[in-house]
Design an enzyme around this catalytic site. Sequence first.
Site, short mmCIF file in Angstrom:
data_model
loop_
_atom_site.label_atom_id
_atom_site.label_comp_id
_atom_site.label_asym_id
_atom_site.label_seq_id
_atom_site.Cartn_x
_atom_site.Cartn_y
_atom_site.Cartn_z
N GLU A 133 0.01 -1.20 5.64
CA GLU A 133 1.06 -0.77 6.58
C GLU A 133 0.90 0.70 6.92
O GLU A 133 1.06 1.11 8.06
CB GLU A 133 2.44 -1.03 5.98
CG GLU A 133 3.60 -0.84 6.95
CD GLU A 133 4.29 0.52 6.89
OE1 GLU A 133 5.26 0.71 7.62
OE2 GLU A 133 3.86 1.40 6.13
N ASP A 139 0.83 -1.21 0.00
CA ASP A 139 0.00 0.00 0.00
C ASP A 139 0.86 1.25 0.00
O ASP A 139 2.03 1.24 0.38
CB ASP A 139 -0.95 0.02 1.21
CG ASP A 139 -0.24 0.09 2.55
OD1 ASP A 139 0.75 -0.64 2.74
OD2 ASP A 139 -0.66 0.89 3.42
#
Length: 412
Positions: A175, A80
């Site tokens: 994350e 991400d």
Amino acid sequence: MESVLDRFLRYVRYDTQSKESSTTYPSTEGQLVLLRDLATELRAIGLGDAAVDDFGYVTATIPATTTEAVPAIGFIAHVDTSPEMSGANVKPIVHRAYDGRDLLLPDDRSAVIRLADNPPLAAQIGHDIVTASGTTLLGADNKAGVAEIMTAAAYLVGHPAVAHGPVRLAFTPDEEIGRGTAHFDVAAFGAVCAYTMDGGSRGDLETESFSADAMTITFSGFNTHPGYAKGRMINAIKASAAFVDRLPRDTMSPETTDDREGFVHPYVASAGVDRASVRLIVRDFDVTGLLEKEALVEELAREAAGVYPGTRVEIVVEEQYRNMKTVLDRHPEVVERARLAIRRAGLTPSARPIRGGTDGSRLSFMGLPTPNLFAGEHNFHSRLEWVSAEDMEKAVEVIIHLCRIWAESPAR
Ligand SMILES: [Zn+2]
């Protein structure tokens, strides 16, 4: 074999921005698109067990090439990108053979990467620098890590003469919104340690993170018609303002600290006469310092409430993550081998504490000691993000060296 640069240029075109307000896992569909494609790619390079689980985690195993008992080690990167900056329609630009001049990003004339503002660029003369086009982030954080792990995996599969034990790989979502390890199955991953490939300049090895808690201070007052409030109204807004005003200024603030100093940081507040609350994060490299700061915050909150008699104060502390050094100190070989791998790649290891946390901070306490290695990332979460192809190649070398080193002296 596809180069680490070419892989990287492919991955940054996926929009994988994570989203804090989402209640799904992963938080966004775009991450799942890349995660599924990564699993397919891992199978295509020969890792037959590559799979995506119910939460989007991709795992795979590079089987051992030695018959000796070598423990499994892992490599982890997150797919991400930060919610702080658009990651849609990223147009990566390769600036060949960097010559020290300003890097102009064509889609926004104010987006200029200058050597003067970016000291690490001085070490990149002659290298190929990748940037975005000026209106989005690049996503080197952490697609550089994804590309490095994938390239090292393809190399190891293609070079069975390189002796190594089982190597576990994981690509993870979310994350950037602090949920990267929420469903990570450490037992199923089955490695004695792992390395996140999510750091900065070549040679960097991060074994220390903040210890982190969040605090919510809630002041309760009493609201009534202001025309008839004498002796009755208790204004929680005023107590919360007195509290914020008492917080340290010249010390213990993000804007007044660096290196190894911790801080307390109010980052969001909501206030009404009846009820006012302030959210803070508290950071320190050691838990004693963290608890001292929390005690100070509590004392200041009670003092502020005392200024407005009748105000009640409620204090809630939530643990966020702890300094991974506590765990890594008990597994010195995990860090020593990383240092050795960096040296074998012809680089000088430099250890620096992270003024933040990584997925490794949490994983270390979940039973998987996980320091963070350089991936070549710079200007995280910014339109001015950049990475060099040569640093990514060095990171690939470090991964391969680490796999070899663990097989040379498989102690444990
Ligand atoms: Zn990252």
